[in-house]
Motif scaffolding. Structure first.
Motif, PDB file in Angstrom:
ATOM      1  N   ALA A  19       4.557  15.121  -8.851  1.00 37.34           N
ATOM      2  CA  ALA A  19       5.596  14.723  -9.806  1.00 37.34           C
ATOM      3  C   ALA A  19       5.158  14.995 -11.238  1.00 37.34           C
ATOM      4  CB  ALA A  19       5.934  13.244  -9.630  1.00 37.34           C
ATOM      5  N   VAL A  20       3.905  14.695 -11.546  1.00 34.51           N
ATOM      6  CA  VAL A  20       3.405  14.927 -12.904  1.00 34.51           C
ATOM      7  C   VAL A  20       3.351  16.424 -13.196  1.00 34.51           C
ATOM      8  CG1 VAL A  20       1.410  14.669 -14.415  1.00 34.51           C
ATOM      9  CG2 VAL A  20       2.179  12.751 -13.042  1.00 34.51           C
ATOM     10  N   GLY A  21       2.933  17.206 -12.203  1.00 38.48           N
ATOM     11  CA  GLY A  21       2.934  18.659 -12.381  1.00 38.48           C
ATOM     12  C   GLY A  21       4.332  19.199 -12.598  1.00 38.48           C
ATOM     13  N   LEU A  22       5.285  18.692 -11.829  1.00 38.27           N
ATOM     14  CA  LEU A  22       6.683  19.082 -11.992  1.00 38.27           C
ATOM     15  C   LEU A  22       7.185  18.713 -13.385  1.00 38.27           C
ATOM     16  CD1 LEU A  22       9.397  20.057 -10.657  1.00 38.27           C
ATOM     17  CD2 LEU A  22       9.765  17.659 -10.074  1.00 38.27           C
ATOM     18  N   CYS A  23       6.895  17.493 -13.815  1.00 43.10           N
ATOM     19  CA  CYS A  23       7.355  17.044 -15.139  1.00 43.10           C
ATOM     20  C   CYS A  23       6.669  17.811 -16.263  1.00 43.10           C
ATOM     21  CB  CYS A  23       7.110  15.551 -15.294  1.00 43.10           C
ATOM     22  SG  CYS A  23       8.195  14.552 -14.271  1.00 43.10           S
ATOM     23  N   LEU A  24       5.388  18.074 -16.109  1.00 44.32           N
ATOM     24  CA  LEU A  24       4.658  18.800 -17.146  1.00 44.32           C
ATOM     25  C   LEU A  24       5.196  20.220 -17.281  1.00 44.32           C
ATOM     26  CD1 LEU A  24       2.298  18.779 -19.157  1.00 44.32           C
ATOM     27  CD2 LEU A  24       0.846  19.565 -17.298  1.00 44.32           C
ATOM     28  N   GLY A  25       5.411  20.882 -16.149  1.00 50.36           N
ATOM     29  CA  GLY A  25       5.954  22.237 -16.192  1.00 50.36           C
ATOM     30  C   GLY A  25       7.361  22.268 -16.747  1.00 50.36           C
ATOM     31  N   THR A  26       8.193  21.326 -16.323  1.00 47.57           N
ATOM     32  CA  THR A  26       9.571  21.268 -16.806  1.00 47.57           C
ATOM     33  C   THR A  26       9.611  20.945 -18.289  1.00 47.57           C
ATOM     34  OG1 THR A  26      10.280  20.542 -14.619  1.00 47.57           O
ATOM     35  CG2 THR A  26      11.829  20.231 -16.418  1.00 47.57           C
ATOM     36  N   SER A  27       8.780  20.010 -18.722  1.00 47.39           N
ATOM     37  CA  SER A  27       8.727  19.657 -20.141  1.00 47.39           C
ATOM     38  C   SER A  27       8.276  20.853 -20.978  1.00 47.39           C
ATOM     39  CB  SER A  27       7.774  18.478 -20.352  1.00 47.39           C
ATOM     40  OG  SER A  27       7.675  18.157 -21.710  1.00 47.39           O
ATOM     41  N   THR A  56      17.657  17.438 -15.596  1.00 50.38           N
ATOM     42  CA  THR A  56      17.852  16.792 -14.297  1.00 50.38           C
ATOM     43  C   THR A  56      16.574  16.853 -13.473  1.00 50.38           C
ATOM     44  OG1 THR A  56      20.197  17.369 -14.340  1.00 50.38           O
ATOM     45  CG2 THR A  56      19.245  16.801 -12.190  1.00 50.38           C
ATOM     46  N   ILE A  57      15.916  18.006 -13.458  1.00 52.84           N
ATOM     47  CA  ILE A  57      14.643  18.142 -12.743  1.00 52.84           C
ATOM     48  C   ILE A  57      13.604  17.201 -13.345  1.00 52.84           C
ATOM     49  CG2 ILE A  57      12.734  19.729 -12.261  1.00 52.84           C
ATOM     50  CD1 ILE A  57      14.857  21.984 -12.167  1.00 52.84           C
ATOM     51  N   LEU A  58      13.586  17.097 -14.662  1.00 53.69           N
ATOM     52  CA  LEU A  58      12.642  16.199 -15.333  1.00 53.69           C
ATOM     53  C   LEU A  58      12.905  14.745 -14.963  1.00 53.69           C
ATOM     54  CD1 LEU A  58      10.286  16.204 -17.338  1.00 53.69           C
ATOM     55  CD2 LEU A  58      11.954  16.058 -19.173  1.00 53.69           C
ATOM     56  N   ARG A  59      14.155  14.357 -14.866  1.00 50.98           N
ATOM     57  CA  ARG A  59      14.488  12.974 -14.476  1.00 50.98           C
ATOM     58  C   ARG A  59      14.062  12.683 -13.038  1.00 50.98           C
ATOM     59  NH1 ARG A  59      19.478  14.115 -17.611  1.00 50.98           N
ATOM     60  NH2 ARG A  59      19.260  12.947 -19.551  1.00 50.98           N
ATOM     61  N   VAL A  60      14.222  13.661 -12.144  1.00 52.78           N
ATOM     62  CA  VAL A  60      13.771  13.479 -10.765  1.00 52.78           C
ATOM     63  C   VAL A  60      12.251  13.299 -10.740  1.00 52.78           C
ATOM     64  CG1 VAL A  60      13.504  14.656  -8.530  1.00 52.78           C
ATOM     65  CG2 VAL A  60      15.713  14.677  -9.702  1.00 52.78           C
ATOM     66  N   GLY A  61      11.539  14.131 -11.486  1.00 49.26           N
ATOM     67  CA  GLY A  61      10.082  13.990 -11.567  1.00 49.26           C
ATOM     68  C   GLY A  61       9.666  12.656 -12.156  1.00 49.26           C
ATOM     69  N   MET A  62      10.387  12.198 -13.177  1.00 54.07           N
ATOM     70  CA  MET A  62      10.072  10.897 -13.779  1.00 54.07           C
ATOM     71  C   MET A  62      10.320   9.764 -12.788  1.00 54.07           C
ATOM     72  SD  MET A  62      11.439  11.205 -17.688  1.00 54.07           S
ATOM     73  CE  MET A  62      11.044   9.510 -18.074  1.00 54.07           C
ATOM     74  N   ALA A  63      11.383   9.877 -12.012  1.00 51.09           N
ATOM     75  CA  ALA A  63      11.658   8.843 -11.011  1.00 51.09           C
ATOM     76  C   ALA A  63      10.560   8.823  -9.951  1.00 51.09           C
ATOM     77  CB  ALA A  63      13.025   9.083 -10.364  1.00 51.09           C
ATOM     78  N   LEU A  64      10.105   9.993  -9.522  1.00 52.57           N
ATOM     79  CA  LEU A  64       8.995  10.056  -8.559  1.00 52.57           C
ATOM     80  C   LEU A  64       7.712   9.483  -9.156  1.00 52.57           C
ATOM     81  CD1 LEU A  64       9.497  13.555  -6.904  1.00 52.57           C
ATOM     82  CD2 LEU A  64       9.754  11.316  -5.828  1.00 52.57           C
ATOM     83  N   ALA A  65       7.451   9.811 -10.418  1.00 49.04           N
ATOM     84  CA  ALA A  65       6.250   9.283 -11.076  1.00 49.04           C
ATOM     85  C   ALA A  65       6.336   7.765 -11.211  1.00 49.04           C
ATOM     86  CB  ALA A  65       6.066   9.938 -12.443  1.00 49.04           C
ATOM     87  N   LEU A  66       7.503   7.247 -11.558  1.00 47.05           N
ATOM     88  CA  LEU A  66       7.683   5.804 -11.660  1.00 47.05           C
ATOM     89  C   LEU A  66       7.476   5.134 -10.306  1.00 47.05           C
ATOM     90  CD1 LEU A  66       8.513   3.313 -13.326  1.00 47.05           C
ATOM     91  CD2 LEU A  66      10.877   3.823 -12.709  1.00 47.05           C
ATOM     92  N   LEU A  67       8.029   5.722  -9.260  1.00 46.01           N
ATOM     93  CA  LEU A  67       7.867   5.177  -7.917  1.00 46.01           C
ATOM     94  C   LEU A  67       6.395   5.146  -7.508  1.00 46.01           C
ATOM     95  CD1 LEU A  67       9.286   4.194  -5.307  1.00 46.01           C
ATOM     96  CD2 LEU A  67       9.295   6.593  -4.584  1.00 46.01           C
ATOM     97  N   THR A  68       5.661   6.202  -7.803  1.00 45.56           N
ATOM     98  CA  THR A  68       4.245   6.235  -7.425  1.00 45.56           C
ATOM     99  C   THR A  68       3.409   5.287  -8.279  1.00 45.56           C
ATOM    100  OG1 THR A  68       3.826   8.165  -8.831  1.00 45.56           O
ATOM    101  CG2 THR A  68       4.382   8.579  -6.525  1.00 45.56           C
ATOM    102  N   GLU A  69       3.781   5.112  -9.544  1.00 44.87           N
ATOM    103  CA  GLU A  69       3.061   4.138 -10.375  1.00 44.87           C
ATOM    104  C   GLU A  69       3.277   2.729  -9.839  1.00 44.87           C
ATOM    105  OE1 GLU A  69       0.774   4.409 -12.525  1.00 44.87           O
ATOM    106  OE2 GLU A  69       0.937   6.515 -13.051  1.00 44.87           O
TER     107      GLU A  69
END
Length: 188
Positions: A19-27, A56-69
């Protein structure tokens, strides 16, 4: 199939890394596209559609990161109670950075932060969050890590401000957001 608690933790950490990799790449893609638009001085409709898809992809990654945190916090609360939280400055720093990311995302969505500062907090925080997600222990205190994070954000601010000035050097308004100075003067 039964998974042990440790398997759940490792699975959550793997999902967090993804998720962090997805968010970092998308950001990074969003910031690159944004600064390309700044250099042009306007935004095309196709670019707006691409940005909406990336957000939208960034929000999905953020939701996954929040869930894992949350999974991580529940696991360590169950295993170590508060000892792990108070004795792990990296965890506290990661939570602080994630709180900055979420606050910045909400502020940018509701247009409560300028486009000068939004990318600084977004890009700088995602890179810092990635660092603290893959780096387990730094042998530092929370205050030292916080000063380092603030220094990193200052570096990102200077870098992105210089980049914006460089990209808008040929524009008369030097705003780089598609607005012309004469339109802004007449609107105020």
């Amino acid at each position: 199939m039964y998974l042990s608690e440790l398997s759940w933790l490792y699975s959550a950490q793997l999902v967090r890394f993804l998720a962090v990799g997805l968010c970092l790449g998308t950001s990074t893609c969003v910031m690159t596209l944004y600064f390309c638009m700044v250099a042009k001085g306007h935004t095309e409709p196709a670019e707006k559609r691409i940005l909406h898809i990336l957000y939208t992809i960034l929000r999905v990654g953020m939701a996954l990161a929040l869930l894992t945190e949350l999974t991580n916090l529940i696991y360590y609360y169950h295993v170590d109670n508060f000892v792990y939280w108070t004795d792990n400055p990296e965890l506290l720093m990661r939570l602080t950075i994630f709180a900055v990311i979420c606050t910045n995302a909400l502020a940018m969505q509701h247009r409560k932060i300028t486009m000068w500062l939004g990318p600084v907090f977004a890009g700088g925080s995602w890179y810092a969050y990635f660092f603290f997600s893959v780096w387990i222990e730094t042998e530092s205190t929370y205050s030292t890590l916080l000063v380092g994070y603030l220094g990193w954000l200052l570096f990102m601010f200077v870098f992105l401000a210089c980049l914006r000035l460089f990209l808008t050097r040929n524009q008369s308004s030097r705003l780089g957001d598609g607005a012309r100075a004469d339109q802004l003067a007449s609107a105020s």
